[in-house]
Design an enzyme around this catalytic site. Structure first.
Site, PDB file in Angstrom:
ATOM      1  N   ARG A   1      -3.968 -27.305 -19.379  1.00  0.00           N
ATOM      2  CA  ARG A   1      -3.151 -26.279 -18.705  1.00  0.00           C
ATOM      3  C   ARG A   1      -4.067 -25.215 -18.128  1.00  0.00           C
ATOM      4  O   ARG A   1      -4.973 -24.743 -18.792  1.00  0.00           O
ATOM      5  CB  ARG A   1      -2.186 -25.611 -19.694  1.00  0.00           C
ATOM      6  CG  ARG A   1      -0.976 -26.448 -19.992  1.00  0.00           C
ATOM      7  CD  ARG A   1       0.294 -25.822 -19.420  1.00  0.00           C
ATOM      8  NE  ARG A   1       1.351 -26.806 -19.264  1.00  0.00           N
ATOM      9  CZ  ARG A   1       2.380 -26.952 -20.105  1.00  0.00           C
ATOM     10  NH1 ARG A   1       2.480 -26.174 -21.154  1.00  0.00           N
ATOM     11  NH2 ARG A   1       3.302 -27.854 -19.863  1.00  0.00           N
TER      12      ARG A   1
ATOM     13  N   GLU B   1      -2.736 -36.536 -16.803  1.00  0.00           N
ATOM     14  CA  GLU B   1      -1.443 -37.128 -16.453  1.00  0.00           C
ATOM     15  C   GLU B   1      -1.392 -38.618 -16.775  1.00  0.00           C
ATOM     16  O   GLU B   1      -0.355 -39.140 -17.166  1.00  0.00           O
ATOM     17  CB  GLU B   1      -1.116 -36.882 -14.969  1.00  0.00           C
ATOM     18  CG  GLU B   1      -0.776 -35.442 -14.657  1.00  0.00           C
ATOM     19  CD  GLU B   1       0.438 -34.916 -15.445  1.00  0.00           C
ATOM     20  OE1 GLU B   1       1.273 -35.720 -15.867  1.00  0.00           O
ATOM     21  OE2 GLU B   1       0.515 -33.685 -15.646  1.00  0.00           O
TER      22      GLU B   1
ATOM     23  N   GLN C   1       3.545 -42.331 -21.548  1.00  0.00           N
ATOM     24  CA  GLN C   1       3.828 -43.056 -22.807  1.00  0.00           C
ATOM     25  C   GLN C   1       3.181 -42.449 -24.045  1.00  0.00           C
ATOM     26  O   GLN C   1       3.119 -43.095 -25.080  1.00  0.00           O
ATOM     27  CB  GLN C   1       3.333 -44.530 -22.751  1.00  0.00           C
ATOM     28  CG  GLN C   1       3.383 -45.198 -21.421  1.00  0.00           C
ATOM     29  CD  GLN C   1       4.719 -45.824 -21.155  1.00  0.00           C
ATOM     30  OE1 GLN C   1       5.593 -45.775 -22.012  1.00  0.00           O
ATOM     31  NE2 GLN C   1       4.910 -46.364 -19.985  1.00  0.00           N
TER      32      GLN C   1
ATOM     33  N   LEU D   1      -5.103 -45.546 -28.239  1.00  0.00           N
ATOM     34  CA  LEU D   1      -4.126 -44.815 -27.431  1.00  0.00           C
ATOM     35  C   LEU D   1      -3.066 -45.761 -26.846  1.00  0.00           C
ATOM     36  O   LEU D   1      -1.991 -45.328 -26.452  1.00  0.00           O
ATOM     37  CB  LEU D   1      -4.867 -44.074 -26.303  1.00  0.00           C
ATOM     38  CG  LEU D   1      -4.218 -42.856 -25.673  1.00  0.00           C
ATOM     39  CD1 LEU D   1      -3.799 -41.834 -26.713  1.00  0.00           C
ATOM     40  CD2 LEU D   1      -5.185 -42.200 -24.682  1.00  0.00           C
ATOM     41  N   GLY D   2      -3.387 -47.039 -26.821  1.00  0.00           N
ATOM     42  CA  GLY D   2      -2.415 -48.038 -26.336  1.00  0.00           C
ATOM     43  C   GLY D   2      -2.307 -48.092 -24.820  1.00  0.00           C
ATOM     44  O   GLY D   2      -2.924 -47.297 -24.116  1.00  0.00           O
ATOM     45  N   TYR D   3      -1.517 -49.039 -24.343  1.00  0.00           N
ATOM     46  CA  TYR D   3      -1.320 -49.230 -22.883  1.00  0.00           C
ATOM     47  C   TYR D   3      -2.672 -49.203 -22.166  1.00  0.00           C
ATOM     48  O   TYR D   3      -2.947 -48.329 -21.346  1.00  0.00           O
ATOM     49  CB  TYR D   3      -0.368 -48.166 -22.317  1.00  0.00           C
ATOM     50  CG  TYR D   3       1.002 -48.207 -22.950  1.00  0.00           C
ATOM     51  CD1 TYR D   3       1.982 -49.092 -22.475  1.00  0.00           C
ATOM     52  CD2 TYR D   3       1.310 -47.390 -24.037  1.00  0.00           C
ATOM     53  CE1 TYR D   3       3.228 -49.149 -23.077  1.00  0.00           C
ATOM     54  CE2 TYR D   3       2.557 -47.449 -24.640  1.00  0.00           C
ATOM     55  CZ  TYR D   3       3.510 -48.322 -24.154  1.00  0.00           C
ATOM     56  OH  TYR D   3       4.742 -48.374 -24.744  1.00  0.00           O
TER      57      TYR D   3
ATOM     58  N   TYR E   1       5.422 -40.953 -10.486  1.00  0.00           N
ATOM     59  CA  TYR E   1       5.348 -39.800 -11.403  1.00  0.00           C
ATOM     60  C   TYR E   1       3.969 -39.127 -11.324  1.00  0.00           C
ATOM     61  O   TYR E   1       3.851 -37.920 -11.128  1.00  0.00           O
ATOM     62  CB  TYR E   1       5.656 -40.242 -12.853  1.00  0.00           C
ATOM     63  CG  TYR E   1       5.261 -39.175 -13.833  1.00  0.00           C
ATOM     64  CD1 TYR E   1       6.109 -38.104 -14.075  1.00  0.00           C
ATOM     65  CD2 TYR E   1       4.013 -39.187 -14.452  1.00  0.00           C
ATOM     66  CE1 TYR E   1       5.728 -37.070 -14.916  1.00  0.00           C
ATOM     67  CE2 TYR E   1       3.618 -38.168 -15.287  1.00  0.00           C
ATOM     68  CZ  TYR E   1       4.478 -37.120 -15.532  1.00  0.00           C
ATOM     69  OH  TYR E   1       4.088 -36.097 -16.344  1.00  0.00           O
TER      70      TYR E   1
ATOM     71  N   ASP F   1      10.444 -37.595 -15.091  1.00  0.00           N
ATOM     72  CA  ASP F   1      10.132 -38.398 -16.280  1.00  0.00           C
ATOM     73  C   ASP F   1      11.354 -38.323 -17.207  1.00  0.00           C
ATOM     74  O   ASP F   1      12.399 -37.802 -16.814  1.00  0.00           O
ATOM     75  CB  ASP F   1       8.857 -37.874 -16.968  1.00  0.00           C
ATOM     76  CG  ASP F   1       9.069 -36.525 -17.641  1.00  0.00           C
ATOM     77  OD1 ASP F   1      10.105 -35.863 -17.368  1.00  0.00           O
ATOM     78  OD2 ASP F   1       8.214 -36.126 -18.457  1.00  0.00           O
TER      79      ASP F   1
ATOM     80  N   CYS G   1      15.813 -28.588 -24.164  1.00  0.00           N
ATOM     81  CA  CYS G   1      16.852 -29.589 -23.885  1.00  0.00           C
ATOM     82  C   CYS G   1      16.449 -30.908 -24.547  1.00  0.00           C
ATOM     83  O   CYS G   1      16.226 -31.927 -23.902  1.00  0.00           O
ATOM     84  CB  CYS G   1      17.023 -29.751 -22.371  1.00  0.00           C
ATOM     85  SG  CYS G   1      18.535 -30.629 -21.943  1.00  0.00           S
TER      86      CYS G   1
ATOM     87  N   CYS H   1      20.907 -24.811 -26.351  1.00  0.00           N
ATOM     88  CA  CYS H   1      21.536 -24.297 -25.130  1.00  0.00           C
ATOM     89  C   CYS H   1      21.563 -22.771 -25.089  1.00  0.00           C
ATOM     90  O   CYS H   1      21.464 -22.170 -24.016  1.00  0.00           O
ATOM     91  CB  CYS H   1      22.948 -24.858 -24.981  1.00  0.00           C
ATOM     92  SG  CYS H   1      22.963 -26.656 -24.874  1.00  0.00           S
TER      93      CYS H   1
ATOM     94  N   SER I   1       5.316 -52.601 -26.544  1.00  0.00           N
ATOM     95  CA  SER I   1       6.476 -52.116 -25.782  1.00  0.00           C
ATOM     96  C   SER I   1       7.574 -53.166 -25.671  1.00  0.00           C
ATOM     97  O   SER I   1       8.746 -52.823 -25.686  1.00  0.00           O
ATOM     98  CB  SER I   1       6.045 -51.630 -24.404  1.00  0.00           C
ATOM     99  OG  SER I   1       5.308 -52.625 -23.747  1.00  0.00           O
TER     100      SER I   1
HETATM  101  S1  SF4 Z   1      22.183 -25.764 -21.323  1.00  0.00           S
HETATM  102 FE1  SF4 Z   1      21.735 -27.154 -22.954  1.00  0.00          FE
HETATM  103  S2  SF4 Z   1      22.209 -29.176 -22.189  1.00  0.00           S
HETATM  104 FE2  SF4 Z   1      22.134 -27.798 -20.439  1.00  0.00          FE
HETATM  105  S3  SF4 Z   1      20.066 -28.024 -19.673  1.00  0.00           S
HETATM  106 FE3  SF4 Z   1      20.067 -26.303 -21.079  1.00  0.00          FE
HETATM  107  S4  SF4 Z   1      19.525 -27.130 -23.093  1.00  0.00           S
HETATM  108 FE4  SF4 Z   1      20.076 -28.818 -21.739  1.00  0.00          FE
END
Ligand code: SF4
Length: 357
Positions: A24, A36, A41, A79-81, A119, A137, A191, A198, A303
């Site tokens: 980063r 990247e 995976q 590390l695989g793949y 990607y 992704d 998420c 949320c 896989s």
């Molecule tokens: S509100 Fe909840 S479900 Fe909607 S994008 Fe944000 S974390 Fe995901």
């Protein structure tokens, strides 16, 4: 919530919450590209030590291009793949020979490099060169299907295309690299697949899934096909005069190509595992052996299939081993085994053999 508000809220959240990662803030396109490829995976915590080691061994694209494939595979061991490592190595030569040692700046050029798909092309060009190419992704798919309330199967190309189109509309042209990283970070930290946070999500105001209480059912992914399971028998032949062990180099174009292994193969129906080992070694090396003692057995999942591998010590009865189905065969001492790149299941065997000595 407008697209502009979405981007602003997301970027503000990212500024405050982004995690530290060794790549980063990195400006060198070569290092961004390596990171990247490794992150495909692979989880961040798993990729981090590999990234640091890889960069110390091959600090520039020139170092990577002039290295031996075996060194690159050794740095990738575990590390695989492994096609990622072989492709990266081939692509580094292409960068040196065709692009004057510079990682291509545009999507259409970088995608021509071996191992670079949509990607990676979007990720590298946005992060390293500020090009507005949106990445998609698993994290981005989860965030956007929930945000838009898309209930269709995420395995389908149509759904993925819909997500890609929307991500391309949303991306902030001023900060495309940060936007892409922020989307992936949001998917991995807030998420999450189960129990998304949320309440602390910067785009909650516009999210359909949270409004409709459907975060449990979106994204929908149809069940995967059951992976086949194979029983594998491999032989460890020790040479009488010097106790050296025979290893074989897998063909470059095969799965796990360019890695070393103990020769062997799949058990057939109505065959005892010792018979499998003896038959396989005859087919692969042209020798008669007697499998006389099991070293160990272990399970491993790839896989698309899983295996139970049985490793047997074998006595060479007749013949001189030839690489009939491999690139090369070599007799090595137990101490030397650690120098060669092995796939994970075989690596466990080498460690067991080294312990014994
Ligand atoms: S509100 Fe909840 S479900 Fe909607 S994008 Fe944000 S974390 Fe995901």
């Amino acid at each position: 919530m407008t697209n502009q508000e979405f981007a602003t809220e997301l970027l503000n959240w990212y500024q405050d919450h982004k995690r530290q990662m060794p790549w980063r803030g990195e400006a060198d396109p070569y290092k961004i590209w390596i990171s990247e490829i490794m992150l495909q995976q692979t989880r961040v915590d798993q990729a981090t030590p590999y990234f640091q080691n890889f960069i110390s061994l091959f600090p520039t694209v020139y170092d990577l291009a002039k290295s031996d494939q075996q060194e690159v595979l050794k740095a990738w061991e575990g590390l695989g793949y492994y096609s990622r490592a072989r492709n990266l190595h081939a692509a580094s030569k292409m960068v040196v020979e065709e692009f004057d040692g510079k990682v291509p700046e545009t999507y259409n050029k970088i995608i021509k490099l071996k191992g670079v798909g949509p990607y990676t092309a979007a990720a590298v060009t946005s992060i390293a060169f500020n090009k507005p190419n949106a990445v998609v992704d698993g994290n981005v798919i989860r965030v956007l299907t929930r945000y838009l309330g898309i209930e269709d199967d995420t395995r389908s190309t149509k759904t993925r295309r819909k997500v890609q189109e929307f991500a391309s509309e949303l991306i902030d042209p001023e900060h495309p690299g940060d936007f892409n990283q922020a989307m992936m970070e949001l998917g991995s930290e807030i998420c999450t697949p189960s129990n998304p946070d949320c309440q602390n999500c910067p785009i909650q105001a516009g999210c359909v899934a949270t409004k409709m209480a459907k975060t449990d059912t979106i994204p929908y992914k149809s069940p995967a096909k059951k992976k086949p399971h194979h029983i594998i028998g491999v032989g460890i032949i020790e040479r009488d005069e010097d106790d050296k062990i025979l290893i074989a180099l897998r063909p470059n174009d095969a799965m796990l190509g360019g890695l070393w292994e103990f020769p062997g193969g799949k058990k057939e129906d109505n065959e005892k595992i010792q018979q499998t080992v003896e038959r396989e070694l005859k087919e692969e090396l042209g020798v008669e052996v007697k499998a006389y003692k099991e070293l160990m057995s272990l399970k491993h999942t790839y896989s698309h299939f899983s295996i139970t591998m049985h490793a047997w010590f074998c006595k060479l009865i007749s013949g001189d081993p030839k690489p009939k189905e491999s690139q090369e065969v070599r007799w090595v001492s137990r101490e030397e085994l650690g120098k060669f790149p092995f796939p994970k299941a075989n690596k466990v065997l080498t460690e067991k053999l080294t312990q014994k000595s």
